[in-house]
Design an enzyme around this catalytic site. Structure first.
Site, PDB file in Angstrom:
ATOM      1  N   HIS A 112      -7.907  -0.110   9.336  1.00  0.00           N
ATOM      2  CA  HIS A 112      -6.924   0.659   8.558  1.00  0.00           C
ATOM      3  C   HIS A 112      -7.139   2.048   8.242  1.00  0.00           C
ATOM      4  CE1 HIS A 112      -4.563  -0.135   4.551  1.00  0.00           C
ATOM      5  NE2 HIS A 112      -4.701   1.261   4.788  1.00  0.00           N
ATOM      6  N   HIS A 165      -6.062   6.057   7.662  1.00  0.00           N
ATOM      7  CA  HIS A 165      -5.170   7.178   7.181  1.00  0.00           C
ATOM      8  C   HIS A 165      -5.105   8.279   7.981  1.00  0.00           C
ATOM      9  CE1 HIS A 165      -4.212   5.486   2.898  1.00  0.00           C
ATOM     10  NE2 HIS A 165      -5.145   4.483   3.407  1.00  0.00           N
ATOM     11  N   ASP A 168       0.783  -1.093   0.053  1.00  0.00           N
ATOM     12  CA  ASP A 168      -0.181   0.113   0.072  1.00  0.00           C
ATOM     13  C   ASP A 168       0.960   1.106   0.064  1.00  0.00           C
ATOM     14  OD1 ASP A 168      -2.193   1.478  -0.027  1.00  0.00           O
ATOM     15  OD2 ASP A 168      -2.642   1.325   2.053  1.00  0.00           O
ATOM     16  N   CYS A 203      -3.171   9.078   0.079  1.00  0.00           N
ATOM     17  CA  CYS A 203      -4.652   8.760  -0.374  1.00  0.00           C
ATOM     18  C   CYS A 203      -4.945   9.942  -1.570  1.00  0.00           C
ATOM     19  CB  CYS A 203      -5.374   9.175   0.807  1.00  0.00           C
ATOM     20  SG  CYS A 203      -7.282   8.942   0.077  1.00  0.00           S
TER      21      CYS A 203
END
Length: 316
Positions: A225, A227, A33, A258
């Site tokens: 998860h 951000h 990721d 992102c």
């Protein structure tokens, strides 16, 4: 503009939180990721060394790469070569992301035994990211999960946009729960709830976890998860821990970002997570010093400093 103006759930009434878990599994996503968001492709030997160093630091789950078509994620076009060249450490899991049956075929050819699929909780993101509707996406995932489970492969389900969508705004809690349950009922052993654009708040996290439990999904099957777009990732993680979640996704050095939110600062940094876990006396099995050294080394390879506050503090 704050969470209330954005229409996000605020504080909800709840019983006393569960006891903190004695141990947390850190699902490290930096190699997949994190690196998939780099503008320049990271050399294969650097990726392999990154994974080796993270395993040496004690991380037991290292999501290594993705078998997505190179056209869509050219940074991970070397997935097969990476798995072939990986010196897998004893006791360490190396899951990979697979987008469809072709990706599963490639993973099976590489002898992978641990995979993840990536679903959407919102209609617009399903259309834009998967070229499929919210309901139609399951037709793509069912044969992947069915075949993988039949081969004895563990399948994790990622669910993106669980807390907000850049086009639709807040995603209804009941929609997230219904979509997540379908992934679990399909055969996924774990569901990772993704705050893809980093808009979640502790109250929203609590509301969503309570809704899953009310729908019959135990927190033992849920991971989180987060951000850190709005600086809430650690607070959201602490809320999840206090409600029984014991698997947390994070990225060494805070790698990743992102693409759907301006000023997004990427994934929760693993070092920042570990600092908090140590303060809560929660076991995790990672040598923080070694991991900080690894993230400093990786930052040098990428030509920019790590955004992790703990990495900055301990390496200054």
């Amino acid at each position: 503009m704050g969470p209330r103006e954005l229409g996000l759930p605020m504080r909800v009434a709840s019983p006393e939180p569960a006891e903190l878990p004695a141990e947390v599994t850190i699902w490290e996503v930096g190699a997949r990721d994190g690196l998939q968001n780099e503008r320049e492709t990271v050399p294969l030997d650097v990726k392999l060394e990154f994974l080796r160093r993270m395993a040496d630091a004690g991380l037991a789950v290292l999501e290594a790469t993705s078998f997505v078509h190179p056209k869509w994620v050219p940074q991970l076009a070397d997935a097969a070569e990476l798995i072939d060249g990986l010196d897998q450490a004893p006791g360490v899991r190396y899951p990979v992301l697979v987008p469809n049956e072709r990706g599963l075929d490639r993973a099976l050819d590489a002898k992978v035994r641990d995979i993840a699929i990536f679903a959407a909780a919102s209609e617009t993101f399903a259309q834009r990211n998967l070229n499929s509707g919210l309901d139609e996406q399951f037709a793509m995932f069912e044969p992947v999960v069915g075949r993988a489970v039949g081969e004895g492969i563990a399948v994790r389900g990622y669910l993106s946009m669980c807390f907000g969508d850049p086009w639709e705004g807040p995603v209804p809690v009941e929609q997230v729960v219904a979509t997540g349950k379908r992934l679990l009922e399909m055969g996924c052993h774990q569901l990772s709830l993704g705050d893809t654009i980093g808009v979640a708040t502790p109250g929203h996290v609590e509301a969503l976890l309570r809704a899953f439990v009310a729908a019959g999904v135990g927190v033992d099957r849920i991971a989180v998860h987060f951000h850190d777009t709005y600086g809430q990732a650690l607070a959201n993680t602490a809320t999840a821990l206090r409600h029984g979640v014991s698997t947390v996704d994070s990225s060494a050095g805070g790698l990743g970002g992102c693409p759907y939110a301006k000023s997004a600062t990427g994934n929760l940094a693993t070092e920042d997570l570990i600092w908090m876990l140590d303060g809560l006396d929660i076991q995790h099995g990672v040598d923080l010093g070694k991991l900080v050294d690894t993230s400093v080394w990786m930052a040098e390879q990428l030509g920019r400093p790590s955004p992790s506050r703990v990495v900055k503090a301990l390496s200054s």
